[in-house]
Write an enzyme that holds these catalytic residues in place. Structure first.
Site, PDB file in Angstrom:
ATOM      1  N   THR A   1      36.936  43.267  33.315  1.00  0.00           N
ATOM      2  CA  THR A   1      36.215  42.587  31.921  1.00  0.00           C
ATOM      3  C   THR A   1      35.078  42.209  32.459  1.00  0.00           C
ATOM      4  O   THR A   1      34.365  41.387  31.416  1.00  0.00           O
ATOM      5  CB  THR A   1      37.451  41.561  31.605  1.00  0.00           C
ATOM      6  OG1 THR A   1      37.605  40.809  32.802  1.00  0.00           O
ATOM      7  CG2 THR A   1      38.633  42.063  31.262  1.00  0.00           C
TER       8      THR A   1
ATOM      9  N   GLU B   1      47.670  39.199  38.894  1.00  0.00           N
ATOM     10  CA  GLU B   1      48.787  38.850  38.527  1.00  0.00           C
ATOM     11  C   GLU B   1      49.797  39.990  38.797  1.00  0.00           C
ATOM     12  O   GLU B   1      51.073  39.946  38.312  1.00  0.00           O
ATOM     13  CB  GLU B   1      49.176  38.304  37.031  1.00  0.00           C
ATOM     14  CG  GLU B   1      48.715  36.881  36.906  1.00  0.00           C
ATOM     15  CD  GLU B   1      47.516  36.383  37.456  1.00  0.00           C
ATOM     16  OE1 GLU B   1      46.498  36.892  37.193  1.00  0.00           O
ATOM     17  OE2 GLU B   1      47.488  35.544  38.452  1.00  0.00           O
TER      18      GLU B   1
ATOM     19  N   ASP C   1      48.073  29.083  41.198  1.00  0.00           N
ATOM     20  CA  ASP C   1      47.077  29.696  40.291  1.00  0.00           C
ATOM     21  C   ASP C   1      45.723  29.291  40.393  1.00  0.00           C
ATOM     22  O   ASP C   1      45.295  29.523  39.403  1.00  0.00           O
ATOM     23  CB  ASP C   1      47.692  30.378  39.394  1.00  0.00           C
ATOM     24  CG  ASP C   1      46.927  31.513  38.706  1.00  0.00           C
ATOM     25  OD1 ASP C   1      46.348  32.076  39.358  1.00  0.00           O
ATOM     26  OD2 ASP C   1      46.846  31.719  37.412  1.00  0.00           O
TER      27      ASP C   1
ATOM     28  N   SER D   1      40.085  43.084  38.119  1.00  0.00           N
ATOM     29  CA  SER D   1      41.029  42.180  37.624  1.00  0.00           C
ATOM     30  C   SER D   1      42.375  42.843  37.910  1.00  0.00           C
ATOM     31  O   SER D   1      42.541  44.003  37.926  1.00  0.00           O
ATOM     32  CB  SER D   1      40.623  42.096  36.036  1.00  0.00           C
ATOM     33  OG  SER D   1      39.427  41.604  35.580  1.00  0.00           O
TER      34      SER D   1
ATOM     35  N   ARG E   1      32.990  40.622  29.087  1.00  0.00           N
ATOM     36  CA  ARG E   1      32.135  39.358  29.125  1.00  0.00           C
ATOM     37  C   ARG E   1      30.691  39.837  28.842  1.00  0.00           C
ATOM     38  O   ARG E   1      29.862  39.152  29.315  1.00  0.00           O
ATOM     39  CB  ARG E   1      32.481  38.794  30.419  1.00  0.00           C
ATOM     40  CG  ARG E   1      33.917  38.038  30.230  1.00  0.00           C
ATOM     41  CD  ARG E   1      34.221  36.900  31.183  1.00  0.00           C
ATOM     42  NE  ARG E   1      35.612  36.441  30.920  1.00  0.00           N
ATOM     43  CZ  ARG E   1      36.867  36.469  31.411  1.00  0.00           C
ATOM     44  NH1 ARG E   1      36.766  37.250  32.548  1.00  0.00           N
ATOM     45  NH2 ARG E   1      37.867  35.818  31.037  1.00  0.00           N
TER      46      ARG E   1
ATOM     47  N   ASN F   1      43.702  34.187  43.183  1.00  0.00           N
ATOM     48  CA  ASN F   1      44.846  33.531  43.637  1.00  0.00           C
ATOM     49  C   ASN F   1      45.319  34.832  44.600  1.00  0.00           C
ATOM     50  O   ASN F   1      45.201  36.073  44.459  1.00  0.00           O
ATOM     51  CB  ASN F   1      45.772  33.316  42.709  1.00  0.00           C
ATOM     52  CG  ASN F   1      46.459  34.501  41.754  1.00  0.00           C
ATOM     53  OD1 ASN F   1      45.616  34.807  40.900  1.00  0.00           O
ATOM     54  ND2 ASN F   1      47.411  35.210  42.065  1.00  0.00           N
TER      55      ASN F   1
ATOM     56  N   ASP G   1      42.774  30.082  41.043  1.00  0.00           N
ATOM     57  CA  ASP G   1      41.777  31.500  41.421  1.00  0.00           C
ATOM     58  C   ASP G   1      40.508  30.845  42.141  1.00  0.00           C
ATOM     59  O   ASP G   1      39.809  29.691  41.427  1.00  0.00           O
ATOM     60  CB  ASP G   1      41.550  31.956  40.080  1.00  0.00           C
ATOM     61  CG  ASP G   1      42.659  33.082  39.904  1.00  0.00           C
ATOM     62  OD1 ASP G   1      43.873  32.882  40.116  1.00  0.00           O
ATOM     63  OD2 ASP G   1      42.246  34.026  39.107  1.00  0.00           O
TER      64      ASP G   1
HETATM   65 CA    CA Z   1      45.101  34.219  38.708  1.00  0.00          CA
END
Ligand code: CA
Length: 586
Positions: free
Chosen positions: A174, A192, A319, A189, A130, A269, A321
Site C-alpha cells: 500500500t 497481522e 502492536d 504489508s 498511499r 510488530n 509497529d
Molecule cells: Ca501491526
C-alpha cells in the site's frame, strides 16, 4: 552551474512538454523545486515543507477551489494518496489499486489504470494506497495483491510488473515506492498474518531485482541473485523457529537521507501479538527483544546491507509497529538528526550518522506501558501493563486483561507529520486513545490472522481523540495543541508562508498558524480526509491539493471509538485550490 540550477533548468524543459524525463537530480532536489512534486514526502527526507510563501497567514482566507476530480464508481473507500505533479500532470492512486493521471490545469482525466485484483486478497486495514513514484517516463505503484507495476506516464500502459510476494500468504502492498539512484525500493504489508518484512530494490527501468533485505533476524538477504548476508544473528533474540514467521512488515515504505547515503525503513510488530510466545514477556535481558521488529533500520542503498538499527519497542506486546516515518533534519545547532513519532507514544530524535539515541519525549498524554526512555534509548517498562500470559490463566485461554495507552492504532499511525524550516518545529498528527487488550493461544496457519490477542479501543477523553501538536525537537515540549473530536488520520504539510495544512475525518481541510495553532482557513470537502496535502506553483500562482474520501483503519475497528466516526460519509474527490494572483498581495 551548480546542482540546484541544473535541476531547475531540466525542470523547465519538462514543463514545455518537449520531454518528460524525471531524473535523479530532480528527485534529489524536490524539496526546493517549487513547480513539481516528484517524491513522496515533498523531498526524500520527508519534511513535507514547501519553501513557497506566496500563500501566507494574511491571504490564506482567499484560497478558493480550482477543480475537484471524482474517483468515481462504487469503490469509495479510504483515500490516503499523496499526489505527484510533473509536466502539467497530477498522478494519484486510489482505493482498490487504481491510478489516475489528471490535467493539472483543468482537472480533466488523461488516463486511468485499474489493477484488477484477484479474489482472496488479504489487506488488513482497508483497500487503500498511499501514492506512486515517478522516474524517467514511468510512474510506479504497488497493489493490494503484493505486486509492483510501472506504467508509461503519458499513456498509462504497463511497461513492466513484478511480484513482491505471494498475496495468498497474507502479503499486500500500500505504500508509495521510493526511488534512489535508479532503484525502486519497496517494503511489504501483512504484519497481522505472520509474514516476514523485507525491503526490495529493483532496477527502475526493467523491474529486475537487485537486492532484498529481510528485516527479521535469521533470514538471508540477496544481492544480484545470490545470497548475501544473514540479517542479525540466528536465535539471538528470538526463541526456536518463531523468527520464520516473525512479522516486522515494512509497510509504510521508507525515506532516504542523502547526507549519509542511507535508506531508512521501519519494521512493524513482531508476530504474533501474544508476546509470551516470543519470550518477549519473560524478562528484560534482551533475549526476547525480537530484532529487528518494531525498529528503524538504516540500509546501504547500493547493497541492501544493514548499517544500523534502533528498536523503539523491544519486547513488543501491544502492536506498536515501528514503521512510522523517519524525517531527516538539521537541529538548531546544525547537527544532522532524524526524528520519528512512534506508535508507542514517544517522539524520538536520533543521530543521522548511526541511528544513535539522542532523546525521547511523550507526544501523547497517557502512556501506560513505559514510564519513560532511559539514557541508552531503552524503554523503562511498566511490567504490569503487559497483557497477561494465557498459559497462566485458569482455563489457559485468556490471559489477564489490561488497559494500555496508546491503543494499538498508536499515539500516531501512518499519517505523516511535517517539519517546518520556518519554525524548527515538528507538526505531529496524534490520537489520545487506549485499549483493553488480552492474549490468547495461537498457532501459525498460512494466510490466516496470527494475533493471539483481542482488544477494545477506547477514547481517553470525552471531547477529543485527535490532537495535532507542534513539538520542539530540542526539548520535546509541546508548543501548542489543536484538538479534534474524531481521530486524526491525514498527513500534515508546512509552508514558508507560516501555514500548517491537514484534514479531519469530519471533512474539513484546515490551515493553521504555525506559531500559534490558530485556525486561519478551512473548507468542507464533503467526506472525511485521510489523504496527504501538497502545494506547488503554476503560472505564477500557488496551488494546494488534498484528497478527500473517508476510510482507512479507524472505521474498521468498533470499540467505543465507533460513535465518533460511524456517521461519516464516504467519498472520493481530489480537491485542488488556488490563490488567485490578484489576491496574493492581500
Ligand atoms: Ca501491526
Amino acid at each position: 552551474m551548480n546542482k540546484f540550477v541544473a535541476a531547475v533548468a531540466v525542470s523547465l524543459i519538462g514543463a514545455t512538454g518537449a520531454m518528460a524525463n524525471v531524473t535523479e537530480e530532480m528527485l534529489a532536489n524536490d524539496q526546493t523545486i517549487t513547480d513539481q512534486i516528484v517524491t513522496n514526502g515533498m523531498g526524500r527526507h520527508l519534511q513535507r515543507y514547501s519553501p513557497l510563501d506566496t500563500l501566507n497567514k494574511d491571504n490564506v482566507k482567499s484560497l478558493v477551489p480550482a477543480w475537484a476530480f471524482s474517483l468515481g464508481g462504487e469503490k469509495q473507500r479510504g483515500q490516503e494518496t499523496q499526489p505527484l505533479i510533473y509536466d502539467g500532470v497530477m498522478y494519484i492512486t486510489g482505493s482498490y489499486s487504481r491510478m489516475y493521471a489528471i490535467d493539472v490545469k483543468t482537472g480533466k482525466e488523461l488516463w486511468q489504470y485499474d489493477a484488477r485484483l484477484p479474489e482472496g486478497i488479504l489487506p488488513c486495514c482497508d483497500v487503500i494506497n498511499r501514492g506512486a513514484a515517478i522516474y524517467g517516463d514511468k510512474v510506479i505503484f504497488g497493489t493490494l495483491d503484493a505486486r509492483i507495476v510501472a506504467l508509461d506516464a503519458k499513456t498509462g500502459d504497463v511497461v513492466w510488473r513484478d511480484k513482491i510476494a505471494n498475496y495468498k500468504e497474507g502479503y499486500s502492498y500500500t505504500a508509495a515506492p521510493l526511488i534512489v539512484n535508479g532503484l525502486v525500493i519497496t517494503g511489504n504489508s501483512g504484519g497481522e498474518f505472520g509474514i516476514v518484512g523485507t525491503v526490495q530494490a529493483r532496477d527502475v527501468n526493467t523491474g529486475d531485482m537487485v537486492w532484498e533485505r529481510p528485516v527479521i533476524e535469521g533470514h538471508m538477504g540477496t544481492l544480484n541473485g545470490e545470497p548475501s548476508t544473514m540479517t542479525g544473528e540466528l536465535n539471538a533474540t528470538w526463541p526456536g523457529d518463531m523468527w520464520k514467521t516473525g512479522g516486522g512488515a515494512t509497510w509504510l515504505g521508507g525515506s532516504y537521507d542523502a547526507r549519509t547515503d542511507t535508506l531508512i525503513f521501519g519494521a512493524g510488530n513482531p508476530a504474533p501479538w501474544n508476546s509470551w510466545l516470543r519470550d518477549a514477556g519473560q524478562d528484560n535481558s534482551g533475549k526476547g527483544d525480537n530484532l529487528y521488529a518494531a525498529s528503524r533500520i538504516g540500509i546501504d542503498p547500493a547493497t541492501g546491507e544493514i548499517k544500523w538499527h534502533y528498536q523503539t519497542t523491544p519486547r513488543e506486546g501491544w502492536d506498536y509497529d515501528g514503521v512510522n516515518e523517519v524525517v531527516a533534519f538539521d537541529d538548531k545547532d546544525g547537527n544532522q538528526r532524524l526524528a520519528t513519532a512512534d506508535r508507542n507514544g514517544f517522539f524520538y530524535v536520533l543521530d543521522a550518522a548511526d541511528g544513535g539515541f539522542v532523546s525521547a519525549a511523550p507526544f501523547v498524554k497517557d502512556i501506560s506501558w513505559a514510564s519513560g526512555i532511559d539514557d541508552t534509548g531503552r524503554p523503562i517498562f511498566n511490567e504490569d501493563n503487559r497483557p497477561g500470559d494465557p498459559t497462566e490463566a485458569a482455563d489457559g485461554k485468556k490471559g489477564d486483561v489490561i488497559f494500555a495507552s496508546p491503543s494499538f492504532l498508536g499515539g500516531k499511525n501512518w499519517m505523516p507529520m511535517a517539519f517546518s524550516q520556518n519554525t524548527g518545529n515538528f507538526y505531529v498528527p496524534s490520537n489520545e486513545w487506549g485499549m483493553d487488550i488480552w492474549n490468547e493461544p495461537i498457532s501459525y496457519k498460512k494466510g490466516a490472522a496470527y494475533l493471539g490477542a483481542g482488544f477494545t479501543i477506547k477514547p481517553n477523553y470525552e471531547d477529543h481523540i485527535g490532537s495535532l501538536k507542534a513539538i520542539d525537537p530540542a526539548t520535546g515540549d509541546w508548543v501548542w495543541e489543536y484538538k479534534n473530536d474524531a481521530p486524526l488520520w491525514s498527513g500534515v504539510m508546512t509552508t514558508a508562508g507560516g501555514l500548517v495544512f491537514f484534514g479531519t475525518p469530519e471533512g474539513e481541510f484546515i490551515a493553521l498558524d504555525d506559531a500559534t495553532g490558530e485556525k486561519l482557513w478551512s473548507f468542507q470537502t464533503g467526506s472525511g480526509i485521510v489523504g496527504q496535502p501538497v502545494t506547488w506553483e503554476q503560472d505564477g500562482e500557488q496551488y494546494v491539493s488534498i484528497m478527500s474520501g473517508w476510510g482507512g483503519a479507524v472505521p474498521l475497528w468498533g470499540g467505543e471509538v465507533a460513535k465518533k466516526v460511524n456517521y461519516l460519509n464516504q467519498g472520493g474527490l481530489m480537491w485542488t485550490f488556488r490563490l488567485p494572483k490578484e489576491m496574493a498581495s492581500n
